[in-house]
Design a protein around this motif. Structure first.
Motif, PDB file in Angstrom:
ATOM      1  N   GLN A   1      77.661 100.562  92.530  1.00  0.00           N
ATOM      2  CA  GLN A   1      78.409  99.116  91.827  1.00  0.00           C
ATOM      3  C   GLN A   1      76.952  98.582  90.454  1.00  0.00           C
ATOM      4  O   GLN A   1      77.301  98.796  89.225  1.00  0.00           O
ATOM      5  N   GLN A   2      76.181  98.805  90.763  1.00  0.00           N
ATOM      6  CA  GLN A   2      74.763  99.411  89.991  1.00  0.00           C
ATOM      7  C   GLN A   2      75.086 100.176  88.668  1.00  0.00           C
ATOM      8  O   GLN A   2      75.348 100.449  88.016  1.00  0.00           O
ATOM      9  N   PHE A   3      75.607 100.965  89.706  1.00  0.00           N
ATOM     10  CA  PHE A   3      75.546 102.817  88.317  1.00  0.00           C
ATOM     11  C   PHE A   3      76.433 102.309  87.243  1.00  0.00           C
ATOM     12  O   PHE A   3      76.373 102.622  86.463  1.00  0.00           O
ATOM     13  N   ASN A   4      77.884 102.006  87.995  1.00  0.00           N
ATOM     14  CA  ASN A   4      78.887 101.870  86.846  1.00  0.00           C
ATOM     15  C   ASN A   4      78.708 100.014  85.880  1.00  0.00           C
ATOM     16  O   ASN A   4      79.108 100.320  84.691  1.00  0.00           O
ATOM     17  N   ALA A   5      77.915  99.487  86.599  1.00  0.00           N
ATOM     18  CA  ALA A   5      77.230  98.348  85.611  1.00  0.00           C
ATOM     19  C   ALA A   5      76.292  98.617  84.975  1.00  0.00           C
ATOM     20  O   ALA A   5      76.561  98.298  83.476  1.00  0.00           O
ATOM     21  N   HIS A   6      75.317 100.243  84.843  1.00  0.00           N
ATOM     22  CA  HIS A   6      74.616 100.232  84.076  1.00  0.00           C
ATOM     23  C   HIS A   6      75.480 101.225  82.810  1.00  0.00           C
ATOM     24  O   HIS A   6      74.995 100.451  81.959  1.00  0.00           O
ATOM     25  N   THR A   7      76.626 102.023  82.638  1.00  0.00           N
ATOM     26  CA  THR A   7      77.043 102.436  81.811  1.00  0.00           C
ATOM     27  C   THR A   7      77.767 101.748  80.891  1.00  0.00           C
ATOM     28  O   THR A   7      77.742 101.576  79.687  1.00  0.00           O
ATOM     29  N   GLU A   8      78.425 100.170  82.196  1.00  0.00           N
ATOM     30  CA  GLU A   8      78.694  99.607  81.070  1.00  0.00           C
ATOM     31  C   GLU A   8      77.978  98.789  80.300  1.00  0.00           C
ATOM     32  O   GLU A   8      77.797  98.425  79.299  1.00  0.00           O
ATOM     33  N   ALA A   9      76.785  98.747  80.732  1.00  0.00           N
ATOM     34  CA  ALA A   9      75.859  98.128  79.791  1.00  0.00           C
ATOM     35  C   ALA A   9      74.948  98.596  79.121  1.00  0.00           C
ATOM     36  O   ALA A   9      75.115  98.544  77.457  1.00  0.00           O
ATOM     37  N   VAL A  10      75.158 100.161  79.144  1.00  0.00           N
ATOM     38  CA  VAL A  10      74.777 100.754  77.847  1.00  0.00           C
ATOM     39  C   VAL A  10      75.540 100.543  76.989  1.00  0.00           C
ATOM     40  O   VAL A  10      75.239 100.565  75.240  1.00  0.00           O
ATOM     41  N   LYS A  11      76.922 100.943  77.143  1.00  0.00           N
ATOM     42  CA  LYS A  11      78.374 100.653  76.098  1.00  0.00           C
ATOM     43  C   LYS A  11      78.084  99.323  75.290  1.00  0.00           C
ATOM     44  O   LYS A  11      78.235  99.445  73.856  1.00  0.00           O
ATOM     45  N   GLN A  12      77.436  98.426  75.951  1.00  0.00           N
ATOM     46  CA  GLN A  12      77.514  96.923  74.773  1.00  0.00           C
ATOM     47  C   GLN A  12      76.328  96.693  74.383  1.00  0.00           C
ATOM     48  O   GLN A  12      76.158  96.201  73.771  1.00  0.00           O
ATOM     49  N   ASN A  13      75.531  97.691  74.991  1.00  0.00           N
ATOM     50  CA  ASN A  13      73.682  97.750  74.227  1.00  0.00           C
ATOM     51  C   ASN A  13      73.550  98.826  73.121  1.00  0.00           C
ATOM     52  O   ASN A  13      73.057  98.408  72.823  1.00  0.00           O
ATOM     53  N   VAL A  14      74.027  99.584  73.303  1.00  0.00           N
ATOM     54  CA  VAL A  14      73.986 100.795  71.927  1.00  0.00           C
ATOM     55  C   VAL A  14      75.092 100.972  71.037  1.00  0.00           C
ATOM     56  O   VAL A  14      76.257 100.833  71.439  1.00  0.00           O
ATOM     57  N   PRO A  15      74.750 100.696  69.781  1.00  0.00           N
ATOM     58  CA  PRO A  15      75.904 100.350  68.582  1.00  0.00           C
ATOM     59  C   PRO A  15      76.693 102.065  68.953  1.00  0.00           C
ATOM     60  O   PRO A  15      76.287 102.796  69.704  1.00  0.00           O
ATOM     61  N   PRO A  16      77.841 102.321  69.472  1.00  0.00           N
ATOM     62  CA  PRO A  16      79.122 102.924  68.959  1.00  0.00           C
ATOM     63  C   PRO A  16      78.400 104.406  68.363  1.00  0.00           C
ATOM     64  O   PRO A  16      79.070 105.447  69.003  1.00  0.00           O
ATOM     65  N   GLU A  17      77.750 104.396  67.373  1.00  0.00           N
ATOM     66  CA  GLU A  17      77.514 105.877  66.034  1.00  0.00           C
ATOM     67  C   GLU A  17      76.298 106.386  66.782  1.00  0.00           C
ATOM     68  O   GLU A  17      76.523 107.504  66.461  1.00  0.00           O
ATOM     69  N   LYS A  18      75.813 105.344  67.486  1.00  0.00           N
ATOM     70  CA  LYS A  18      74.768 105.790  68.432  1.00  0.00           C
ATOM     71  C   LYS A  18      74.803 106.078  69.698  1.00  0.00           C
ATOM     72  O   LYS A  18      73.897 106.763  70.939  1.00  0.00           O
ATOM     73  N   LEU A  19      76.162 106.476  70.518  1.00  0.00           N
ATOM     74  CA  LEU A  19      76.051 106.601  72.075  1.00  0.00           C
ATOM     75  C   LEU A  19      77.158 107.642  72.233  1.00  0.00           C
ATOM     76  O   LEU A  19      78.277 108.051  71.495  1.00  0.00           O
ATOM     77  N   LEU A  20      76.702 108.499  73.139  1.00  0.00           N
ATOM     78  CA  LEU A  20      77.671 109.774  73.230  1.00  0.00           C
ATOM     79  C   LEU A  20      77.831 109.348  74.842  1.00  0.00           C
ATOM     80  O   LEU A  20      76.736 109.678  75.602  1.00  0.00           O
TER      81      LEU A  20
END
Length: 270
Positions: free
Chosen positions: A152-171
């Protein structure tokens, strides 16, 4: 030199393969947990961070262009604030396989070392303390052994990254995807080389086994060395005592001889 790439993915998500790929693409050197282990001074800095003591990021990353893996990936937001032109690569993999790999390797790392070894070797003790505080306590709240919670923490971390990093800066990246999405994101040509797939799971397990065997024999080696030193000390003491017993006799003889010669000289003079 400044950080151009920040990896936000957990350890055991292909971070070592990504490190090798980034270095091939010119983002070298790339920081990884392996770099921490090789640098006792960095272990100390990360331990200070684990104890909530401020450490300037440049003290760690001055000579690096990229960073992936634990412990840095946990601080991706702070790093992005410090290096605002950097891009973020978030490595992912199947959560169930990620958990199995992590549980078999880095989670078991501390088991390879006896508590007394951590006390005898400060860098080792600092590393174990840092890892425990930053990864297993801060990230998993001491509940990594609870498989559903850890996933659950693993998946939550991925979702947090998507929320916190601008899409144009994230892969969001899986290493099995190879060069194309990585090179497109970084704006570099695809190299005429196979994508590096570095699977160090078996190597880690073999190293842990070797360490456990070594440290299980170490107390016997220390005990044997102790007995040897005691035996040498006892042998030396006996030699000193023997020498001490012989020395006064020779002195007495010498003195008696001198007195006899003096008396003989007096008689002749009379």
């Amino acid at each position: 030199m400044t950080l151009k790439v920040i990896g936000s993915g957990f350890g055991r998500t292909g971070t070592l393969s990504l490190k090798a790929a980034l270095e091939i693409l010119g983002f070298a050197p790339c920081y990884h947990m392996k770099e921490v282990i090789k640098r006792p001074s960095h272990i100390k800095l990360w331990q200070q961070i684990a104890h909530n003591q401020p450490v300037p990021w440049n003290d760690i990353f001055t000579n690096f262009q990229a960073v992936v893996d634990f412990p840095a990936s946990i601080f991706y937001q702070e790093l992005l604030e410090a290096y605002q032109t950097a891009k973020v690569i978030h490595t992912v993999r199947d959560p169930e396989r990620w958990y199995d790999s992590t549980a078999e390797t880095i989670y078991r790392a501390a088991e390879s070392f006896s508590p007394w070894m951590a006390k005898m070797l400060p860098p080792l003790g600092n590393f174990i303390d840092m890892q425990e505080r930053i990864i297993w306590q801060r990230l998993f709240n001491g509940r990594f052994s609870d498989r559903p919670y850890a996933i659950q923490q693993f998946n939550a971390h991925t979702e947090a990254v998507k929320q916190n990093v601008p899409p144009e800066k994230l892969l969001i990246f899986q290493v099995k995807e190879g060069w194309e999405p990585l090179c497109k994101f970084l704006g570099v040509p695809v190299p005429d080389l196979p994508f590096p797939h570095v699977n160090d799971r078996e190597n880690m397990l073999r190293d842990f086994k070797r360490l456990r065997q070594t440290f299980s024999l170490l107390p016997l080696a220390i005990a044997a060395l102790g007995f040897f030193l005691l035996w040498q000390r006892s042998k030396l003491s006996r030699s000193v005592r023997k020498l001490g017993q012989n020395k006064p006799t020779s002195v007495v003889i010498s003195n008696d001889s001198e007195k006899s010669q003096a008396r003989h000289a007096n008689i002749l003079s009379d």
